[in-house]
Scaffold this motif. Sequence first.
Motif, mmCIF file in Angstrom:
data_model
loop_
_atom_site.group_PDB
_atom_site.id
_atom_site.type_symbol
_atom_site.label_atom_id
_atom_site.label_comp_id
_atom_site.label_asym_id
_atom_site.label_seq_id
_atom_site.Cartn_x
_atom_site.Cartn_y
_atom_site.Cartn_z
ATOM 1 N N LEU A 195 -1.315 -15.374 -11.067
ATOM 2 C CA LEU A 195 -0.973 -15.089 -9.669
ATOM 3 C C LEU A 195 -1.863 -15.901 -8.726
ATOM 4 O O LEU A 195 -3.079 -15.987 -8.916
ATOM 5 C CB LEU A 195 -1.148 -13.597 -9.370
ATOM 6 N N THR A 196 -1.260 -16.466 -7.697
ATOM 7 C CA THR A 196 -2.023 -17.187 -6.683
ATOM 8 C C THR A 196 -2.488 -16.206 -5.603
ATOM 9 O O THR A 196 -2.040 -15.051 -5.563
ATOM 10 C CB THR A 196 -1.151 -18.272 -6.024
ATOM 11 N N PHE A 197 -3.349 -16.667 -4.719
ATOM 12 C CA PHE A 197 -3.801 -15.809 -3.628
ATOM 13 C C PHE A 197 -2.618 -15.416 -2.742
ATOM 14 O O PHE A 197 -2.537 -14.283 -2.258
ATOM 15 C CB PHE A 197 -4.891 -16.510 -2.811
ATOM 16 N N ALA A 198 -1.682 -16.352 -2.584
ATOM 17 C CA ALA A 198 -0.478 -16.051 -1.799
ATOM 18 C C ALA A 198 0.334 -14.941 -2.467
ATOM 19 O O ALA A 198 0.876 -14.049 -1.786
ATOM 20 C CB ALA A 198 0.372 -17.314 -1.643
ATOM 21 N N ASP A 199 0.410 -14.971 -3.804
ATOM 22 C CA ASP A 199 1.118 -13.923 -4.542
ATOM 23 C C ASP A 199 0.463 -12.557 -4.312
ATOM 24 O O ASP A 199 1.150 -11.544 -4.131
ATOM 25 C CB ASP A 199 1.116 -14.219 -6.051
ATOM 26 N N ILE A 200 -0.867 -12.550 -4.323
ATOM 27 C CA ILE A 200 -1.599 -11.283 -4.160
ATOM 28 C C ILE A 200 -1.400 -10.735 -2.746
ATOM 29 O O ILE A 200 -1.223 -9.528 -2.554
ATOM 30 C CB ILE A 200 -3.091 -11.481 -4.486
ATOM 31 N N ILE A 201 -1.407 -11.631 -1.743
ATOM 32 C CA ILE A 201 -1.147 -11.191 -0.361
ATOM 33 C C ILE A 201 0.259 -10.593 -0.267
ATOM 34 O O ILE A 201 0.471 -9.538 0.349
ATOM 35 C CB ILE A 201 -1.312 -12.363 0.632
ATOM 36 N N ASN A 202 1.220 -11.238 -0.898
ATOM 37 C CA ASN A 202 2.601 -10.738 -0.892
ATOM 38 C C ASN A 202 2.672 -9.346 -1.534
ATOM 39 O O ASN A 202 3.323 -8.440 -1.002
ATOM 40 C CB ASN A 202 3.499 -11.723 -1.652
ATOM 41 N N LEU A 203 1.990 -9.162 -2.649
ATOM 42 C CA LEU A 203 1.979 -7.871 -3.336
ATOM 43 C C LEU A 203 1.342 -6.787 -2.483
ATOM 44 O O LEU A 203 1.892 -5.707 -2.284
ATOM 45 C CB LEU A 203 1.185 -7.993 -4.651
ATOM 46 N N THR A 204 0.125 -7.077 -1.994
ATOM 47 C CA THR A 204 -0.647 -6.052 -1.279
ATOM 48 C C THR A 204 -0.034 -5.710 0.074
ATOM 49 O O THR A 204 -0.275 -4.614 0.603
ATOM 50 C CB THR A 204 -2.109 -6.498 -1.090
ATOM 51 N N SER A 205 0.766 -6.618 0.632
ATOM 52 C CA SER A 205 1.401 -6.349 1.932
ATOM 53 C C SER A 205 2.470 -5.262 1.820
ATOM 54 O O SER A 205 2.948 -4.741 2.820
ATOM 55 C CB SER A 205 2.040 -7.628 2.489
ATOM 56 N N ARG A 206 2.836 -4.905 0.596
ATOM 57 C CA ARG A 206 3.906 -3.935 0.377
ATOM 58 C C ARG A 206 3.387 -2.520 0.117
ATOM 59 O O ARG A 206 4.163 -1.625 -0.213
ATOM 60 C CB ARG A 206 4.785 -4.395 -0.798
ATOM 61 N N TYR A 207 2.068 -2.336 0.248
ATOM 62 C CA TYR A 207 1.497 -0.998 0.031
ATOM 63 C C TYR A 207 0.388 -0.780 1.053
ATOM 64 O O TYR A 207 -0.452 -1.662 1.258
ATOM 65 C CB TYR A 207 0.932 -0.878 -1.397
ATOM 66 N N THR A 208 0.368 0.375 1.692
ATOM 67 C CA THR A 208 -0.545 0.580 2.815
ATOM 68 C C THR A 208 -1.871 1.198 2.374
ATOM 69 O O THR A 208 -1.952 1.879 1.339
ATOM 70 C CB THR A 208 0.083 1.505 3.875
ATOM 71 N N VAL A 209 -2.886 0.978 3.201
ATOM 72 C CA VAL A 209 -4.204 1.578 2.969
ATOM 73 C C VAL A 209 -4.091 3.103 3.067
ATOM 74 O O VAL A 209 -4.714 3.836 2.295
ATOM 75 C CB VAL A 209 -5.241 1.037 3.973
ATOM 76 N N ALA A 210 -3.281 3.583 4.011
ATOM 77 C CA ALA A 210 -3.112 5.035 4.177
ATOM 78 C C ALA A 210 -2.583 5.665 2.888
ATOM 79 O O ALA A 210 -3.070 6.718 2.445
ATOM 80 C CB ALA A 210 -2.155 5.320 5.339
ATOM 81 N N ARG A 211 -1.594 5.001 2.269
ATOM 82 C CA ARG A 211 -1.049 5.513 1.003
ATOM 83 C C ARG A 211 -2.121 5.475 -0.098
ATOM 84 O O ARG A 211 -2.226 6.390 -0.924
ATOM 85 C CB ARG A 211 0.172 4.679 0.562
ATOM 86 N N MET A 212 -2.918 4.415 -0.103
ATOM 87 C CA MET A 212 -3.962 4.281 -1.111
ATOM 88 C C MET A 212 -4.999 5.391 -0.965
ATOM 89 O O MET A 212 -5.494 5.937 -1.955
ATOM 90 C CB MET A 212 -4.633 2.903 -0.985
ATOM 91 N N LEU A 213 -5.308 5.751 0.282
ATOM 92 C CA LEU A 213 -6.326 6.788 0.517
ATOM 93 C C LEU A 213 -5.800 8.207 0.292
ATOM 94 O O LEU A 213 -6.575 9.160 0.349
ATOM 95 C CB LEU A 213 -6.891 6.653 1.932
ATOM 96 N N GLU A 214 -4.502 8.319 0.031
ATOM 97 C CA GLU A 214 -3.969 9.631 -0.363
ATOM 98 C C GLU A 214 -4.441 10.002 -1.769
ATOM 99 O O GLU A 214 -4.386 11.160 -2.155
ATOM 100 C CB GLU A 214 -2.431 9.602 -0.335
ATOM 101 N N ARG A 215 -4.893 9.003 -2.501
ATOM 102 C CA ARG A 215 -5.388 9.244 -3.859
ATOM 103 C C ARG A 215 -6.644 10.111 -3.786
ATOM 104 O O ARG A 215 -7.588 9.809 -3.045
ATOM 105 C CB ARG A 215 -5.711 7.901 -4.516
ATOM 106 N N ASP A 216 -6.678 11.197 -4.548
ATOM 107 C CA ASP A 216 -7.795 12.155 -4.487
ATOM 108 C C ASP A 216 -9.144 11.488 -4.737
ATOM 109 O O ASP A 216 -10.121 11.766 -4.043
ATOM 110 C CB ASP A 216 -7.600 13.280 -5.517
#
Length: 397
Positions: free
Chosen positions: A128-149
Amino acid sequence: MHLEDQINIIKNNTLDLITEEDLLNKLQKKKKLKVKLGVDPSRPDLHLGHAVVLRKLRQFQEFGHIVYLIIGDFTARIGDPSGRTKTRPMLSEKEVKENAETYVEQAFKILEPQKTIIKFNSEWLSKLTFADIINLTSRYTVARMLERDDFSKRLRENEPITIAEFLYPIAQAYDSIFIEADVEIGGTDQLFNLLVGRKLQEEFGQEPQVVMTMPLIEGTDGHLKMSKSYDNYIAFNDTPENVFGKVMSIPDHLIIKYMCYLTDIPMEKIKEYEEKMKNMEINPRDVKMILAEEIVSLLYNKEEAKKAKETFISIFQKRDMSIDLPEIEVTEGESILDIVSKTKVYDSNSEIKRAIKQGAIKIDEEKIEDFKNVPNFKEGAILKVGKKNFFRIKKAK
């Protein structure tokens, strides 16, 4: 078999099934589902905690589906934050490679090799390139990530969370995207990661995977989840005698749980054992013997299980030390530290030193008190390591 009957068998003993309707739809459309399990080789051994999930995968195989065993040689270097109160130390590529070497062989003690596809996730994640990682991470929010206990708790307690840890569930989700998984299975501690995979598959235009979780089983201490970190595990690579002895050492309250998740004993029979133990009509030790024999059969075969049982009875009930035991070859001048390390019971010298200090190492029932001790022993002396591990000492020629 009718699809509803197949689903009832598959969902037996599961804790989460998201969703049963999706699973039915997939089974109606496809004869063979891609069923995924990811395992990170953060340690060299699989243990009975992994067996719970592997047995569920084996059920899918028996219905004709294909299991994808993803060895997380790339994700293991990040470290799974599930259930962690602190950031895991990152592993080197060399450490991960060494740990992964025997994973496949161990997994095939339960899985059918011809219905299993082995993949290492470095095959796609490392490209994966850095551009690929940006594309991936742009599809999931920090708020959703912080819902993790795990994350929300650490944030409240001002414990640091690295960006790399946020990337872990994204990387695991990409595994599902890459192989186009239909079903992903994991322990209950993996629910968040599995759901991220389901969400990101949708983002990439794929049909979202069905998520199934299995319970975590407690280790030999009876309280903490089975883990090498807690030294309460029963490893796939333990000898049949050691597996049998360790199962016999579990607290009585775990007998029924182990029977449900680690054996094929019919549920009616398990309930009968439970009722008889409750009414004191049967000694829990005798039920544990049945359990231990079943688990050794799972990891080895019925013949090895029978031998392990006979060894256990001879040592612990008849106190007969003339029976066959695993041999340890010892060279003159070796310290007890060197000798015990050959048994592979402990992972490090510090663990061996701790065991010696606790009086857990004996030769012919004589306690060893100094790790520098160079024991003077007879040929065929019995080395006892911990509560349940016995070896016969053989002098090197």
